[in-house]
Every structure is written in C-alpha cells, then in structure tokens.
Design a protein around this motif. Structure first.
Motif, mmCIF file in Angstrom:
data_model
loop_
_atom_site.group_PDB
_atom_site.id
_atom_site.type_symbol
_atom_site.label_atom_id
_atom_site.label_comp_id
_atom_site.label_asym_id
_atom_site.label_seq_id
_atom_site.Cartn_x
_atom_site.Cartn_y
_atom_site.Cartn_z
ATOM 1 N N THR A 56 0.828 -1.194 0.000
ATOM 2 C CA THR A 56 0.000 0.000 0.000
ATOM 3 C C THR A 56 0.870 1.254 0.000
ATOM 4 O OG1 THR A 56 -1.752 -1.170 1.152
ATOM 5 C CG2 THR A 56 -1.783 1.229 1.295
ATOM 6 N N THR A 57 1.952 1.197 0.769
ATOM 7 C CA THR A 57 2.851 2.342 0.834
ATOM 8 C C THR A 57 3.408 2.656 -0.549
ATOM 9 O OG1 THR A 57 3.439 1.566 3.045
ATOM 10 C CG2 THR A 57 4.812 3.291 2.083
ATOM 11 N N LEU A 59 2.142 1.825 -3.457
ATOM 12 C CA LEU A 59 1.076 2.304 -4.340
ATOM 13 C C LEU A 59 0.794 3.783 -4.094
ATOM 14 C CD1 LEU A 59 -1.022 0.894 -6.380
ATOM 15 C CD2 LEU A 59 -2.659 1.344 -4.551
ATOM 16 N N GLY A 60 0.728 4.146 -2.815
ATOM 17 C CA GLY A 60 0.457 5.544 -2.457
ATOM 18 C C GLY A 60 1.519 6.470 -3.008
ATOM 19 N N LEU A 65 0.113 10.174 -3.802
ATOM 20 C CA LEU A 65 -0.634 10.505 -2.582
ATOM 21 C C LEU A 65 0.336 10.728 -1.429
ATOM 22 C CD1 LEU A 65 -3.578 7.915 -2.713
ATOM 23 C CD2 LEU A 65 -3.570 10.300 -3.459
ATOM 24 N N ASP A 66 1.501 10.195 -1.540
ATOM 25 C CA ASP A 66 2.491 10.257 -0.475
ATOM 26 C C ASP A 66 3.845 10.506 -1.117
ATOM 27 O OD1 ASP A 66 3.433 10.182 2.061
ATOM 28 O OD2 ASP A 66 3.043 8.038 2.406
ATOM 29 N N GLU A 85 1.283 19.501 -2.123
ATOM 30 C CA GLU A 85 0.101 18.649 -2.223
ATOM 31 C C GLU A 85 -0.866 19.110 -3.297
ATOM 32 O OE1 GLU A 85 -1.583 17.547 1.910
ATOM 33 O OE2 GLU A 85 -2.494 16.294 0.371
ATOM 34 N N ASP A 86 -1.065 20.446 -3.358
ATOM 35 C CA ASP A 86 -2.004 20.983 -4.345
ATOM 36 C C ASP A 86 -1.536 20.713 -5.769
ATOM 37 O OD1 ASP A 86 -4.217 21.834 -3.106
ATOM 38 O OD2 ASP A 86 -3.619 23.942 -2.931
ATOM 39 N N ALA A 89 -2.171 17.179 -6.525
ATOM 40 C CA ALA A 89 -3.594 16.948 -6.743
ATOM 41 C C ALA A 89 -3.978 17.369 -8.156
ATOM 42 C CB ALA A 89 -4.413 17.725 -5.714
ATOM 43 N N ARG A 92 -3.031 14.843 -10.657
ATOM 44 C CA ARG A 92 -3.901 13.657 -10.649
ATOM 45 C C ARG A 92 -5.242 13.916 -11.298
ATOM 46 N NH1 ARG A 92 -2.288 13.051 -5.272
ATOM 47 N NH2 ARG A 92 -4.190 13.974 -4.477
ATOM 48 N N CYS A 93 -5.656 15.190 -11.179
ATOM 49 C CA CYS A 93 -7.019 15.557 -11.506
ATOM 50 C C CYS A 93 -7.454 15.079 -12.900
ATOM 51 C CB CYS A 93 -7.145 17.068 -11.418
ATOM 52 S SG CYS A 93 -8.825 17.627 -11.474
ATOM 53 N N PHE A 98 -8.776 5.709 -8.901
ATOM 54 C CA PHE A 98 -8.488 4.848 -7.753
ATOM 55 C C PHE A 98 -9.631 3.883 -7.483
ATOM 56 C CE2 PHE A 98 -5.795 8.483 -6.848
ATOM 57 C CZ PHE A 98 -4.627 7.881 -6.393
ATOM 58 N N PHE A 100 -10.490 1.351 -4.163
ATOM 59 C CA PHE A 100 -9.992 0.960 -2.845
ATOM 60 C C PHE A 100 -10.615 -0.342 -2.383
ATOM 61 C CE2 PHE A 100 -10.361 5.588 -3.108
ATOM 62 C CZ PHE A 100 -9.031 5.954 -2.975
ATOM 63 N N HIS A 104 -14.983 3.094 -0.406
ATOM 64 C CA HIS A 104 -14.986 4.538 -0.171
ATOM 65 C C HIS A 104 -15.938 5.308 -1.054
ATOM 66 C CE1 HIS A 104 -12.178 4.647 3.002
ATOM 67 N NE2 HIS A 104 -11.183 4.127 2.298
ATOM 68 N N ASP A 176 -6.032 -0.859 -4.893
ATOM 69 C CA ASP A 176 -5.426 -1.529 -3.739
ATOM 70 C C ASP A 176 -6.355 -2.626 -3.254
ATOM 71 O OD1 ASP A 176 -3.924 -2.276 -1.615
ATOM 72 O OD2 ASP A 176 -4.107 -0.398 -0.492
#
Ligand SMILES: Nc1ncnc2c1ncn2[C@@H]1O[C@H](COP(=O)(O)OP(=O)(O)OP(=O)(O)O)[C@@H](O)[C@H]1O
Ligand SMILES: [Mg+2]
Lengths: 230, 824
Positions: A56-57, A59-60, A65-66, A85-86, A89, A92-93, A98, A100, A104, A176
């Motif tokens: 998971t780490t 993948l993130g 995401l990380d 972060e922005d 984002a 990715r937009c 994703f 999960f 979610h 994931d």
C-alpha cells in the motif's frame, strides 16, 4: 478534457531507488528499501506480497498521494518530489483513477452522484450526467443510478467505485486489493471488468493483490518482501 | 448548490446541524425578541413613573440651551416647576406641593383622574390642566372640600378647580416626598407671583424620545450640568439591580443567554459528528485531484447554504412564537407589550451564522491536514475529529457571545464559570465512576451491569452526554431558582400589610392622640418618626463651603436640606455595614451608605448639623445600608436620641389601614386638620399588579428556554446514534434479547441522568447563591425539596427522552444496523 494519450512503451509512472521510513518515537521503521519500478502506458502491473510488506505504501507513493523519504518519483511524465500537495492533486485531476479495498463511496450520495463527483472536481468538465450514466452502464449498473450505497451489495458498491475511477478515462488506474472484501465469483467479475475497461480506455493499471490468478493476468508482476522488490 | 444541499441533507449529522441552527434561531428569535419587548416595556414603566424618559432637575431656572438641544435632537420636551405653597378656598387653607407643568405633561405614563360628571372613573389623560384650571390630589381636594368648578386661590391668581387626581407620575420624587399635590398649567405660573429668584423651587426639563437621541442628549448636556443641576434617566440599565425592574431585566438576559449557549453547544456537537464523515469526503476529493481551495469553497457553500435558510426560518418561527406569547400575556394581564423591533431578529440571524462559522472554521482549517493517503488506511481520519482547535474556538466564541449578550461581566462570568466547572466536574465524576466500576463490578449478565459497562467503555461518549445533560439541567435549575428568588423578593417588598397611608406634618402634641385614634381604628403598628429639617454645616469642624468634593453631586447634596430623625433602635431593613449602632447614651450619628460616600465621611468623622441656625455636633458612629423599596419611612441621617436637643420637629408615620377602614382619612382630616394624609392604596395596587404581570411574562421566557434546552438535548442523543447503532447490532448478533437491551439502555440513561443531575444541582445552587448575592442582591435559601424534585425530574427526563429517541433502533435487524450507509 485534455486527454493525455501516453502511448505504450512510454513511462507513465516510475520510482527510482526510493526509500520510505517513518519515525515512531525513538524508532525509525524502514517500510520501503531501494525500490525501483517503472509502469508503461496502457500496460498492467501487479504488486503482491505478504501483509505488512509495504504494498500500500508503494502504491500511495506511485500515485502521488504520499512522498518517499528519498529517491525520485515521476507521474505522468513529471517528477513529483518537489511538488506540494495541491500541485500533485492538480496532476492527478482527471488523469488518475483509484479503486480501494473498502470502496470509499460517499454514503449520502447516490450511485450516479458518486460517479459524477470524479467529473465535478475536474475544471470545465461538461456532460457530467451523461458521461456518469455511461460509466455506470459500463459496469452494468445503469438501473441502480439513483440508489444509495447502503442499498447496494458490496460487489455493486465496488462496481460503482470502478465506474467513478474510469469515468474520466484516466491515463492510469490504481487499485489496492480491489477484490479483497468480495467473494470469489464477484471478485472475478470485478477483475474482468477492470481489465477490459483499462484496455478500452488505454489506461495503465497498477493493482495490489494477493490473488495469484489476478497477478498472472498482468503484463508485469512484482513481488515485495519486507520493503524490497524481489 | 441546492443539489449539494440535498445531498448533504441525506446525512443525519447534517440534518442535526441544520436542526440545531434552526433551533438556535428559534431560541434566539423567540427569547431575544420577546425579551427585548419585555425590557422595553419595563423601561416604559420606569419612564411612566418618572413621567419622561429622562429629566434634568435643578434648584434654579434651567438654561434655555438644554431645551433647544433636546428639540434639535428630535426629543419631546416638557417642563415643570415644583414648589410648596398655600392653597386657599372658602373653607380654609392648606400647604400643598404645587406642580406647574407645560401642556404636554406627562411625556410618559399618564394622569389618572377620578370620575366626575360624565368623566368615567379612572379616566387617563396625557395632558396638563388647561390654562386657568387646577387639578388636585384626592387628599387635598377632600380636606379642602373642593367642588367641581369652585374657585381656588394660589398666590395672586384664582383658578377653577376641575379634577381630582388619583394617580400621577411621581416625577422622580420619593414616595415620602409626595406632599398632597396640586397640578396647574405652567403658563399660569407667572401671574401667581409665587416664583421669584429667591423662592425654593425645583425646575425640571423632561425629555422623551428614542434611545439613540437620548444618549446623544445625555452626552451633550452632561458635561454642562452645573452643580445644582442633576440628570436622571429612566433606563433600567442605569438602575440595574437596585430595583425589581432591574432584576427582571437581568433575569431575562440570563434566560436568553442560557438558551443561546445551549444552542451553540448543540451546533458544536452536530458539527463534530458531521466532520467525522466529512473528513472522508475531503480525502476522496483529494484523491480525485481537487485542490484545497476548491474543497474549502465546496464545504463553505454547502454549510452556508444550509445555515442561512435554517437561521432565517428559525428566527421567523421564533418571531411567530413570541408573537403568540405576547398575545397570551396581553390576554392574561391586559398589558400590550411594545411591538417587536428588527434589531433582536437581525442579531439572532447573525449570531446563528457566526456560531456556525465558529463551529466549522477550525474544522475547515484542518482540511489541509487530511491526507489523501488516509483512504488507503482506515482510522486515520479519526484523528481529525479530536480537533482541539475546534473546541478552543467554540469556547472562545461562547465567551465572547456571553459577554455580548449579557452586557454585564459578572453575569457572563458567573454563567460561564458555572458551565465550565460543571463540565470539568462531570468529566471527573465519570472518570471516577469508570475506575470504580472497572475495579469493583464483576462481569455478570444483567442489564444493570451492561449499562455501567456501556458508560465505562464509552468514556468520551458518556462524558459528552453527561456534561450536556448537566449543562442543561444546571442552566434550568439556576434559572428556576433565581426566578423564584426574584419573585419572592418582589412579593416580600410589598407585603399585604405594607403601609398604605402616610401621615406627615404631625405636631409633637398630636402624636399621642393620633396614635390612640389609629389604634382604635384597627391599625396595629403606628410608629411616629420625628422629622427635623436641617443642613450639614461642618464636616470634621470644617465649614462645608470650604471643602472640596470629588463630585458635583456632593455639592448638590450639601446645599440641600436633609430630613434628620432621632431613633434609639435600628429600623427594620437597615443594616449597619461599618461602625456600630448607638449603644448607650453616647451621642452619635448613623449615615446611609451612599450618602456617606457622597459626603466622603466614614465612621469616626464628626458632623455639625444646622437646624434653623442652631448647631449640633456629633460623631458618625455607623454607616447603614438601607432598603429603599421597603415602603417605610427611611432616613439618610439618623441621630441618637437627644443629639438634636429641642430643635423644632414634626412627625411622620406610615401605617397600614385595613381595607374596611378606608374612610379613616376623613376622620383624621377632621380631627387633625393640619396633619397631611397621603393615601398610597392605589399606587400599591398598581405595584402589585405589575409584579403579577412580570411574573407571568417571565414564566413565558422561562418556558422558551426550557423548550430549547429539551430540543438541544434530544439533538445531542441523535448525535450519538451511530455508535449506539453499532452497539445494539453487536449485542443483537450475540443473541441479547430486545428486552435485555432495552433495560440496559434505559438504565444507562437513568444512571447518567442521575449523576449529571446531582452534580448540576449542587453547582446550580452554588452559582445561584453567588448570583443572588452579588447580582440580584437577594438573600438565598437552599430549597432542599425543590432540589430533590429537580434531580428526580432530571433523571426521568433524561431516561425517557434518551430512550424514546433511540427506541426505533431496537426494532431493526442487526444486519441492517451494520450496513455502512444505514443511519436512522
Ligand atoms: N504511517 C505509518 N506509521 C507507522 N508505520 C506504518 C505507517 N504506514 C505504514 N506503516 C507500516 O509499514 C508497513 C507496510 O505497510 P503497508 O500498509 O504498506 O503494508 P501492506 O503490504 O499494504 O499490508 P496489507 O497487505 O496488510 O495491506 C507495515 O508494517 C505498517 O505497519
Ligand atoms: Mg495494504
């Protein structure tokens, strides 16, 4: 929508010698050690390994995401290490999807609204309703568009999540353990759908899974053990 | 936006937030608007007593500039001149207080006239006698045998007697200074020749108008006031708790305050619950690539989109409710409250929105802290919920709001301190309970055990419930206790046997025969007080003319004559606050607290009194606190017997005449023609009626607060539903029967209610004791019986309401309760 059509053989996501460690009090835990991995446009890759091995780490980090503790990560042709972060984002937009393990979905939104959400966050998107309905049709749930998640089975919820992931026709889809919460028959159905949709939309696919059969279907197959690729 | 709103409304937490804003709106609207109307009614009443909203009073003719300024500011202006003079007619003469007033007198309140000819009894008027006519108070018209249209001489002029006055605004004079009064038109004053620069008269300029203009007028003229001029405003805020009206206004504020605090707490609860879910949404949006700013906009839009209509609908509903309440009060008492004004409604809406901001802002700020990665792992978004910033911001907001609404720091701090202490104490109680229960209660299969276990294992949930219960109960008990105290004090201040007849100008030789006559007529207590008029000549042997005083007021008082008296015993309702009351034959003086303050003297100083040119010196041996509203003759300066030697004196007395001896006044007038009898029966009647009306109106305010508290409480239980739901599902899946679960839940609520209720009661008593002592200046007795009742009712309300609001969960199948989207 500005569709990035990254041809096959073109690198879409890549980690170069990344490490990830977290400090918990006096201890430092190394989760990932020196992981290098490349995903090509339109191809599929699986990551498997025992629980706690760092799937998971990884993948993130691949999905932006990380961030890794060291090493370089690039996504959609851009190095993301120095992005905030922005900015990540924004990258990715509309281009990254994703799925999960625990779906979610937003409990207060209908199936259609949950799918629309992915389009709503993309600036200047049009025909949101039509495209969302089409995505639901792809996963065979057009008839359930007005239902809330609580009125659907787990498999149906994951199909809605899949529709939400592919409605923007992303360049890459991260999943994931998408079938980890589902029974065997349903899992097979979801997997089938996921692969064929990625094929239809020329999306790359990165899937974390314990399922050997699923792993075998992928173009690349990675196994991770205690934070190292083997 | 409306789509977003619809989506949000599918969440129970959002509905709860919406409902609590609605509720805050209703509470603020209803109590706020109603309280404001009540307060204005109270101010009007004080104005009616004064005959105006404010006045300047002077011992010399007033400068024209004051009147001009008032008119310039759009205030209504009336004038009056008061003095003593002889009234003469063919049957004799009498000393009377003459009040010459401009035609528009009184600006506030009214003059009540006795029926005569085709004039109905109790006719009210808001104008002065016409030029050439006089109206006289009952006692005067009776003792002189005045007849309609007969002639009365005043100075050089002859007037036509027109009406008998039953009641008129007292015009700022104390009840005892009410000499029998005659009312004339100011235009006739010059011709009487009674007023010249040397005459002793009091000149008044009365004004009335809106608050704004009044305060501007006050600001403009106050610096210009000479030492012999004084300003008085009929604003309850200035008299504060000194009188009953002030107490009622304070009480209303307290009630509003508590309703609002409760509503904000409910909003905070709802917001926190909502945030648990919203954090997940934020993470999903983040994954999908939305930037922070967009996410914030999206959240703000959906919250404000819900809050604004909720606040508006709430305030409008509150408006409707208070209109109904106003109508009920009017039907019951015949008193029409002043119409509702916009301001409190607007304030209510603004407070609702601000509360939402205070509750949501810190949560919105923490949007940045929600990592998208949290979706890949469960449990991470939970951390956001325990957002300390959110709790601090709500606390700060509550403090600011309380201070704003209370407009009184003592009140605000008492309320808040009470709430904070209540919450802290409750937390501790619950913790202790958990430790004890874990150690001493052995697991067994009983609903009782399950209830204790439920409280223990959900420490934070139990503490939330308990603190909220306690805060609500605390507020209500406090309000209830104070309400009782305020009205008891009011009723006590006008006992049924309060003196209704005042006798003044009694000659020393008449005291004994008059006493005999009163006793024979059934009057049980007829104390005669000596009245010796004089001035203060020296303080500590220094001439007062040479003394510097801090305030102009001091000079004013010094220049005035005082009524001294001689007494050996401390009068009832007087308390010595420093020094000692006269003990032996030592000469001494006892001064009223405020007077001592103004004169800048304390026990140990010496005063020289000047009575008609003869000086008497004595030490100040005590300072007294006087209860002015006790309806007894009260004195600023009391001398021990003998201090004033054989200075000229006459006597006064205040007696209670039983209803059936109402004709006693005539007998007194006949037998003691120079004794002036002042009949206060009607005034007292009015005062009592006002007390009843006030009591009724306050009950309505109290009901509003109670209703909003109850709703807040229900809302709070709703917020706990999801976790309850999981618990019930778990118990059911393990095979617990419906009855077993029912009993355990009921027991849990009852237990929580009992603990919360008990702590709340103890704290409420402490706080109301503090409030009663400091704010309302009342004595306080612990009402044990009521407390037991409160605890019992609290426990009952908590268990029944709590149980009823989650009862529907009991009927669901366990599997349904476990499905992620299911919230009842
Ligand atoms: N924020 C964190 N703090 C501390 N340890 C962490 C954190 N995130 C991950 N870990 C640890 O890193 C290791 C790898 O975690 P990761 O979630 O990537 O495993 P996984 O391979 O996905 O396991 P599973 O198959 O059970 O999902 C685990 O031992 C986990 O405890
Ligand atoms: Mg994992």
């Amino acid at each position: 929508m500005d569709k990035v059509n990254i041809p096959p053989e073109h690198v879409i996501a890549q980690t170069i010698r990344i490490n990830k460690s977290v400090t918990m009090g006096p201890e430092t835990i190394n989760i990932l050690n020196d992981v290098s991995l490349t995903i090509y446009g339109g191809t599929s890759a699986s990551i498997s390994g025992i629980s706690g091995s760092g799937k998971t780490t990884l993948l993130g980090i691949l999905a932006g995401l990380d961030l890794p503790s060291s090493g370089t990560v690039s996504l959609l042709g851009q190095t993301i290490n120095d992005m905030n972060e922005d900015q990540r984002a924004q990258l990715r937009c509309g281009k990254v999807g994703f799925v999960f393990q625990s779906f979610h979905l937003l409990p207060n939104l209908t199936a259609l609204e949950n799918v629309s959400l992915a389009l709503e966050v993309v600036p200047n998107s049009n025909q949101i309703r039509e495209r969302s309905l089409a995505a639901l049709e792809h996963v065979g749930l057009a008839a359930r568009s007005r239902h809330l998640p609580s009125q659907m089975s787990g498999g149906e919820q994951q199909r809605v999540a899949l529709a939400r992931a592919i409605v923007t026709k992303p360049a890459i889809l991260f999943a994931d353990e998408p079938t980890g919460n589902l029974d065997y028959a349903t899992s097979a159905q979801i997997e089938e759908m996921m692969f064929s949709l990625c094929k239809d939309f020329h999306s790359a696919l990165v899937v974390v899974t314990h399922d050997k059969a699923l792993a075998k279907r992928c173009d690349q197959h990675h196994v991770i053990e205690a934070g190292r690729l083997v | 936006m409306s789509g977003q709103f619809k989506r949000q409304l599918r969440q129970s937490e959002f509905r709860l937030l919406f409902a609590s804003i609605l509720l805050a709106g209703i509470a603020l609207g209803a109590v706020g608007i109603f309280g404001d109307r009540m307060e204005r009614e109270m101010v009007n009443r004080t104005s009616a007593m004064l005959g105006a909203d404010a006045q300047i009073s002077s011992t010399r003719p007033l400068d024209d500039s004051y009147g001009l300024k008032a008119e310039e500011l759009g205030l209504e202006v009336a004038r009056s001149v008061n003095f003593m003079s002889m009234i003469i007619n063919d049957r004799g003469s009498r000393l009377a207080g003459v009040r010459a007033v401009s035609s528009n007198y009184p600006l506030r309140g009214e003059i009540v006239l006795k029926g005569q000819g085709n004039l109905p009894e109790g006719q009210k008027t808001r104008s002065a006698p016409p030029v050439g006519s006089v109206w006289a108070a009952s006692q005067l018209s009776k003792s002189l045998g005045l007849k309609f249209n007969s002639s009365v001489q005043l100075g050089d002029s002859v007037f036509k007697y027109q009406h008998e006055i039953l009641l008129e605004p007292e015009g700022g004079a104390g009840m005892l200074r009410l000499a029998p009064r005659i009312l004339m038109n100011l235009e006739d004053l010059g011709e009487t020749g009674l007023i010249n620069p040397a005459s002793r008269a009091r000149f008044r300029l009365m004004v009335a108008g809106d608050r704004d203009a009044l305060s501007r007028f006050e600001a403009a003229i106050k610096p210009k006031l000479k030492e012999y001029e004084s300003w008085r405003i009929a604003d309850t805020r200035q008299q504060q708790v000194r009188n009953t009206v002030g107490r009622i206004v304070s009480f209303i504020r307290l009630a509003i305050l508590l309703s609002v605090v409760l509503a904000v707490v409910a909003m905070a609860l709802a917001a926190q619950g909502l945030w648990g879910k919203q954090a997940n949404e934020v993470a999903i949006l983040r994954c999908l690539g939305q930037q922070h700013r967009q996410t914030l906009k999206r959240l703000a839009r959906s919250y404000l989109g819900a809050a604004l209509p909720a606040a508006l609908i709430g305030v409008l509903t509150g408006f409707g409710l208070q209109a109904v309440a106003g109508k009920l009060v009017e039907d019951a008492t015949g008193i029409a409250l002043p119409p509702a004004s916009w301001m409190p409604g607007m304030i209510a809406v603004i407070i609702c929105l601000l509360s939402l901001v205070a509750v949501m802002l810190p949560i919105m700020i923490s949007v940045k802290q929600i990592p998208a990665i949290s979706l890949l792992r469960s449990g991470q978004t939970d951390e956001i919920r325990k957002n300390r910033l959110a709790i601090y911001s709500i606390l700060v907001f509550l403090i600011l709001l309380t201070v704003f609404l209370a407009r009184d720091l003592t009140l605000a701090l008492s309320v808040l301190a009470g709430l904070v202490v209540a919450t802290v104490l409750l937390w501790s109680c619950i913790r202790v309970l958990i430790v004890l229960a874990n150690r001493y209660i052995a697991p067994k299969s009983s609903a009782w055990y399950l209830a204790v276990k439920a409280i223990c294992s959900n420490g934070s949930r139990s503490a939330w419930i308990a603190s909220t219960f306690a805060a609500i109960m605390f507020s209500l008990i406090l309000l209830g206790l104070i309400r009782g105290e305020v009205f008891e004090a009011w009723e006590k201040s006008v006992p049924d046997t309060a003196p209704n007849l005042f006798l003044i100008n009694i000659k020393e030789s008449n005291t004994e025969p008059l006493k005999d006559m009163l006793v024979k007529s059934g009057v049980t207590k007829a104390d005669m007080y000596a009245v010796i008029r004089g001035r203060i000549a020296k303080i500590n042997d220094r001439d007062v003319a040479s003394l510097d005083f801090k305030s102009a007021e001091s000079r004013h008082r010094i220049n005035h004559e005082f009524n001294f008296t001689e007494l050996s015993d401390l009068p009832a309702d007087n308390t010595v606050i420093s020094g000692e009351w006269f003990s032996s034959d030592e000469p001494g003086l006892s001064i009223e607290r405020e007077t001592a303050q103004v004169l800048e003297v304390s026990a140990g100083d010496s005063l020289t009194l000047d009575v008609a040119g003869i000086f008497f010196t004595a030490p100040v041996t005590s300072i007294r606190e006087v209860k002015w509203d006790n309806m007894q003759p009260n004195f600023y300066i009391i001398a021990s017997p003998g201090v004033l030697g054989d200075a000229a004196r006459n006597y006064i007395s205040g007696v209670y005449v039983p209803q059936e001896r109402g004709d006693l006044v005539y007998d007194i007038n006949r037998q003691f023609p120079n004794v002036t009898a002042i009949d206060l029966g009607m005034l007292l009647e009015r005062f009592r009626k006002l007390a009843n009306q006030g009591s009724g109106a306050i009950s309505v305010v109290f009901l509003f607060t109670f209703a909003s508290a109850l709703l807040v409480f229900i809302g709070m239980i709703q917020a706990q539903k999801p976790s309850r739901q999981r618990e019930i599902a778990l118990l059911k899946s393990m095979g617990a029967s419906r009855k077993f679960i029912k009993n355990s839940i009921f027991t849990e609520f009852a237990l929580t209610g009992f603990i919360a209720g008990s702590v709340a009661c103890i704290l409420a008593m402490l706080s109301s004791w503090l409030l009663a002592r400091n704010l309302f200046e009342l004595s306080f007795n612990i009402p044990w019986g009521a407390l037991a009742l409160y605890i019992f009712c609290g426990t009952l309300i908590v268990s029944v309401t709590g149980f009823l609001s989650i009862r529907n969960l009991l009927n669901e199948l366990p599997v349904k309760l476990l499905s992620p989207g299911f919230v009842k």
